[in-house]
Each structure stands twice: as structure tokens, then as C-alpha cells.
Design a protein around this motif. Structure first.
Motif, PDB file in Angstrom:
ATOM      1  N   GLY A  39       1.998 -20.408  31.744  1.00  0.00           N
ATOM      2  CA  GLY A  39       3.679 -19.938  32.139  1.00  0.00           C
ATOM      3  C   GLY A  39       3.483 -22.613  31.437  1.00  0.00           C
ATOM      4  N   ILE A  40       2.647 -22.636  32.147  1.00  0.00           N
ATOM      5  CA  ILE A  40       2.154 -24.093  31.800  1.00  0.00           C
ATOM      6  C   ILE A  40       1.128 -24.035  29.945  1.00  0.00           C
ATOM      7  N   LEU A  41       0.211 -22.881  30.913  1.00  0.00           N
ATOM      8  CA  LEU A  41      -1.075 -23.472  29.771  1.00  0.00           C
ATOM      9  C   LEU A  41      -0.566 -22.218  28.127  1.00  0.00           C
ATOM     10  N   ALA A  42       0.890 -21.447  28.511  1.00  0.00           N
ATOM     11  CA  ALA A  42       1.355 -20.884  26.646  1.00  0.00           C
ATOM     12  C   ALA A  42       1.846 -21.511  26.456  1.00  0.00           C
ATOM     13  N   ILE A  43       2.745 -23.080  26.771  1.00  0.00           N
ATOM     14  CA  ILE A  43       3.295 -23.904  26.675  1.00  0.00           C
ATOM     15  C   ILE A  43       2.643 -24.900  26.183  1.00  0.00           C
ATOM     16  N   ALA A  44       0.937 -25.090  26.284  1.00  0.00           N
ATOM     17  CA  ALA A  44       0.674 -26.251  25.968  1.00  0.00           C
ATOM     18  C   ALA A  44      -0.826 -25.655  25.152  1.00  0.00           C
ATOM     19  N   ILE A  45      -0.875 -24.326  24.853  1.00  0.00           N
ATOM     20  CA  ILE A  45      -1.418 -23.607  23.547  1.00  0.00           C
ATOM     21  C   ILE A  45      -1.282 -24.686  22.875  1.00  0.00           C
ATOM     22  N   PRO A  46      -0.950 -24.110  21.828  1.00  0.00           N
ATOM     23  CA  PRO A  46      -0.264 -25.374  20.354  1.00  0.00           C
ATOM     24  C   PRO A  46      -0.979 -26.522  20.364  1.00  0.00           C
ATOM     25  N   PHE A  47      -0.667 -27.414  21.392  1.00  0.00           N
ATOM     26  CA  PHE A  47      -0.759 -29.451  21.570  1.00  0.00           C
ATOM     27  C   PHE A  47      -1.957 -28.856  21.840  1.00  0.00           C
ATOM     28  N   ILE A  48      -3.185 -27.637  22.291  1.00  0.00           N
ATOM     29  CA  ILE A  48      -4.056 -27.774  22.613  1.00  0.00           C
ATOM     30  C   ILE A  48      -4.635 -27.642  21.440  1.00  0.00           C
ATOM     31  N   PHE A  49      -4.179 -26.445  19.963  1.00  0.00           N
ATOM     32  CA  PHE A  49      -4.785 -26.816  19.072  1.00  0.00           C
ATOM     33  C   PHE A  49      -4.519 -27.049  17.990  1.00  0.00           C
ATOM     34  N   GLY A  50      -3.809 -28.071  18.239  1.00  0.00           N
ATOM     35  CA  GLY A  50      -3.654 -29.809  17.478  1.00  0.00           C
ATOM     36  C   GLY A  50      -4.125 -30.557  17.813  1.00  0.00           C
ATOM     37  N   ALA A  51      -4.591 -30.586  18.925  1.00  0.00           N
ATOM     38  CA  ALA A  51      -5.355 -31.624  19.311  1.00  0.00           C
ATOM     39  C   ALA A  51      -6.729 -31.475  19.053  1.00  0.00           C
ATOM     40  N   ILE A  52      -7.785 -29.915  18.957  1.00  0.00           N
ATOM     41  CA  ILE A  52      -8.513 -29.663  17.831  1.00  0.00           C
ATOM     42  C   ILE A  52      -8.428 -29.912  16.546  1.00  0.00           C
ATOM     43  N   THR A  53      -7.612 -29.789  15.711  1.00  0.00           N
ATOM     44  CA  THR A  53      -7.374 -29.473  14.364  1.00  0.00           C
ATOM     45  C   THR A  53      -7.524 -31.408  14.088  1.00  0.00           C
ATOM     46  N   LEU A  54      -6.858 -32.245  15.050  1.00  0.00           N
ATOM     47  CA  LEU A  54      -7.211 -33.485  14.270  1.00  0.00           C
ATOM     48  C   LEU A  54      -8.240 -34.223  14.239  1.00  0.00           C
ATOM     49  N   VAL A  55      -8.660 -33.252  15.563  1.00  0.00           N
ATOM     50  CA  VAL A  55     -10.322 -33.881  16.131  1.00  0.00           C
ATOM     51  C   VAL A  55     -11.136 -33.776  14.741  1.00  0.00           C
ATOM     52  N   ALA A  56     -11.526 -32.715  14.689  1.00  0.00           N
ATOM     53  CA  ALA A  56     -11.772 -31.417  13.513  1.00  0.00           C
ATOM     54  C   ALA A  56     -11.669 -32.307  12.320  1.00  0.00           C
ATOM     55  N   THR A  74     -10.724 -34.994  11.219  1.00  0.00           N
ATOM     56  CA  THR A  74     -10.884 -36.210  10.955  1.00  0.00           C
ATOM     57  C   THR A  74     -12.539 -35.814  11.306  1.00  0.00           C
ATOM     58  N   ALA A  75     -13.164 -35.573  12.312  1.00  0.00           N
ATOM     59  CA  ALA A  75     -14.928 -35.943  11.675  1.00  0.00           C
ATOM     60  C   ALA A  75     -15.648 -34.633  10.752  1.00  0.00           C
ATOM     61  N   ILE A  76     -14.875 -34.017   9.904  1.00  0.00           N
ATOM     62  CA  ILE A  76     -15.633 -33.058   9.003  1.00  0.00           C
ATOM     63  C   ILE A  76     -14.867 -33.177   7.663  1.00  0.00           C
ATOM     64  N   GLY A  77     -13.867 -34.087   7.315  1.00  0.00           N
ATOM     65  CA  GLY A  77     -13.045 -34.101   6.215  1.00  0.00           C
ATOM     66  C   GLY A  77     -11.805 -32.399   6.472  1.00  0.00           C
ATOM     67  N   SER A  78     -11.228 -32.602   5.812  1.00  0.00           N
ATOM     68  CA  SER A  78      -9.770 -31.999   5.508  1.00  0.00           C
ATOM     69  C   SER A  78      -9.842 -30.231   4.626  1.00  0.00           C
ATOM     70  N   HIS A  79     -10.998 -30.862   3.438  1.00  0.00           N
ATOM     71  CA  HIS A  79     -11.763 -30.196   2.377  1.00  0.00           C
ATOM     72  C   HIS A  79     -12.785 -29.041   3.068  1.00  0.00           C
ATOM     73  N   ALA A  80     -13.258 -29.284   4.251  1.00  0.00           N
ATOM     74  CA  ALA A  80     -14.844 -28.467   4.631  1.00  0.00           C
ATOM     75  C   ALA A  80     -13.965 -27.361   4.954  1.00  0.00           C
ATOM     76  N   VAL A  81     -15.593 -26.602   4.734  1.00  0.00           N
ATOM     77  CA  VAL A  81     -14.529 -24.675   5.035  1.00  0.00           C
ATOM     78  C   VAL A  81     -14.144 -24.600   6.540  1.00  0.00           C
ATOM     79  N   TRP A  82     -14.582 -25.103   7.366  1.00  0.00           N
ATOM     80  CA  TRP A  82     -14.391 -25.563   9.082  1.00  0.00           C
ATOM     81  C   TRP A  82     -13.254 -25.999   8.612  1.00  0.00           C
ATOM     82  N   ALA A  83     -12.754 -27.030   8.426  1.00  0.00           N
ATOM     83  CA  ALA A  83     -11.109 -27.558   8.466  1.00  0.00           C
ATOM     84  C   ALA A  83     -10.645 -26.479   7.667  1.00  0.00           C
TER      85      ALA A  83
END
Length: 246
Positions: free
Chosen positions: A112-129, A131-140
Motif C-alpha cells: 500500500g505504501i508503494l502504491a501511494i509512493a509510485i506517482p511521486f517516484i514517477f514525478g521524481a524521474i520526470t523532473l530529473v529526466a 532537467t537532464a535531457i530537456g523537455s523537447h527530447a524524444v525520451w522526455a
């Protein structure tokens, strides 16, 4: 909802701001109904999967449409499916924690804790990615398929759904939560209630909530899943053909 999106697409060409008032309670009603849907569905995992697929379909559709029909700086961020998926996933996590504690099953609690945390983990991945590769890159662009409150249409306000789930046994408490969030949304700047931020009008959602009798009405989920993205895409394309934002 439809009227609100007309304002969103055409406000720069003269659609008055008061048109936006009609749409302010809509997301709140959706969040309330997601609580009811989660409680009463026969298959919670299927419900979440359906919302996730809806999010992916609309996210990809938004990207394709904006790529071929760009409209200046206008960003097509509409995707209530992502908000609803995160909210329902959080409700599922809360349920698992509660059941795990009652049955002394630590696996369920951690799940249950993991289920609640998953969107925040995804958010952290999104912000880092981004920031690192730019918002217009294909991977972004691909990373934007990870649902998180950081890219959600209603941002952290989507957690009104799980909040209403926590107090689901008291309709009055659910309505109080809506009113409280509506007041907070003003930033306590009451001088611009009708000239600036209209989000406080979300409190009007308590009217249908009050009269809701808890009975299952006519099923229109198929219509909603189709109408929601289609009407937004059609309005966006119409605005593009009219030269809005060019």
C-alpha cells in the motif's frame, strides 16, 4: 465541462472569463465519483487499468495533435484520466495499508505504501529526466507517459479524491473538505474572487454531492471515456484552423 473547454481554447479571441466559472466544479465532481466508483466497482484493478490506459491514450493523442498542429505557446495539458488514476491508486494504497494492519500482513502494508509512493517516484524521474535531457527530447516525451502529480492537470489538488475517500462514511465531511480546499485555492486573497482566480467556485460541487443518493444510475462510462478526449481534441483543432494562437 464542455463550456469550460470552450473558454480554454478560445479565451484569447473574446470568450469572456465568466464562462470559465461553469467548469470549476467539474474536476471536484469527477474526484467524488472516482471515490464512489472505487468503493463499488467489482474489480478495482481493472478500474485502475482502465484509467491508466485512458491516460496513455490521451497523453499520446495530445502529443501527436500538438506536434502537427502547434498553437504558439499554448500547451494541451488536459488529461483528467491521469488525475483520476493517481487518486484511485492512492485510495487502493490506503485500503491495502488498512487491511494489512487489521490482518497483521506487513506485505500488504508495504504494498500500500508503494502504491501511494509510485506517482511521486514517477514525478521524481520526470523532473530529473526533463532537467537532464530537456523537455523537447524524444525520451522526455516518453517519460511524460508516467503519471505523476507534477504533470497532472489538477496538480496536487487531485488528492482531494483520496481525502474524500478517507471520510467517505460522512458526506458532510466530504463537502467540508471541498469547501476548505476552495477557500485555500483563493490564496486568501478575496479581493479578486470574480476577476482573477476562479478555482474557489469548485465549492459548487457540494450541491450535486448533497443530493446524490448513492444509487447506481445509467452507465455512461463508455461515453465519457470517448467524449472527454474527443471533444477536447476537436475544440483544439477548431481553434487551430481559426488561427487562434498563430
Amino acid at each position: 465541462m464542455f463550456i469550460d473547454h470552450i473558454h480554454e481554447m478560445f479565451n484569447t479571441v473574446g470568450v469572456p472569463n465568466w464562462v470559465d466559472w461553469f467548469g470549476r466544479p467539474v474536476a471536484t465532481i469527477f474526484f467524488f465519483l472516482s471515490v464512489e466508483g472505487f468503493i463499488h466497482t467489482r474489480n478495482q484493478k481493472r478500474y485502475m487499468t482502465r484509467l491508466l490506459i485512458g491516460f496513455w491514450v490521451m497523453q499520446i493523442g495530445n502529443m501527436i495533435i500538438q506536434h502537427f498542429f502547434p498553437m504558439g505557446d499554448f500547451a494541451l495539458i488536459n488529461n483528467i484520466f491521469g488525475d483520476l488514476f493517481i487518486g484511485v491508486l492512492t485510495m487502493y494504497g490506503i485500503q491495502q495499508i488498512s487491511e494489512g494492519r487489521k490482518r497483521h500482513q506487513q506485505g500488504k502494508v508495504w504494498g500500500g505504501i508503494l502504491a501511494i509512493a509510485i506517482p511521486f517516484i514517477f514525478g521524481a524521474i520526470t523532473l530529473v529526466a526533463v532537467t537532464a535531457i530537456g523537455s523537447h527530447a524524444v525520451w522526455a516525451k516518453l517519460i511524460m507517459l508516467l503519471p505523476s502529480p507534477f504533470i497532472a492537470e489538477n496538480s496536487f489538488m487531485l488528492y482531494l479524491g483520496p481525502l474524500m475517500y478517507l471520510v467517505r462514511k460522512k458526506r458532510s465531511w466530504q463537502m467540508l473538505a471541498v469547501v476548505a480546499l476552495a477557500i485555500i485555492s483563493t490564496g486568501f486573497n478575496f479581493s479578486t474572487l470574480f476577476t482573477g482566480n476562479f478555482q474557489w467556485l469548485m465549492f459548487l460541487a457540494i450541491i450535486p454531492m448533497y443530493f446524490y443518493n448513492g444509487q447506481l444510475g445509467r452507465s455512461m462510462k463508455g461515453f465519457f471515456y470517448a467524449f472527454y478526449p474527443l471533444h477536447i481534441w476537436i475544440l483544439y483543432l477548431l481553434a487551430w484552423f481559426m488561427g487562434v494562437g498563430h
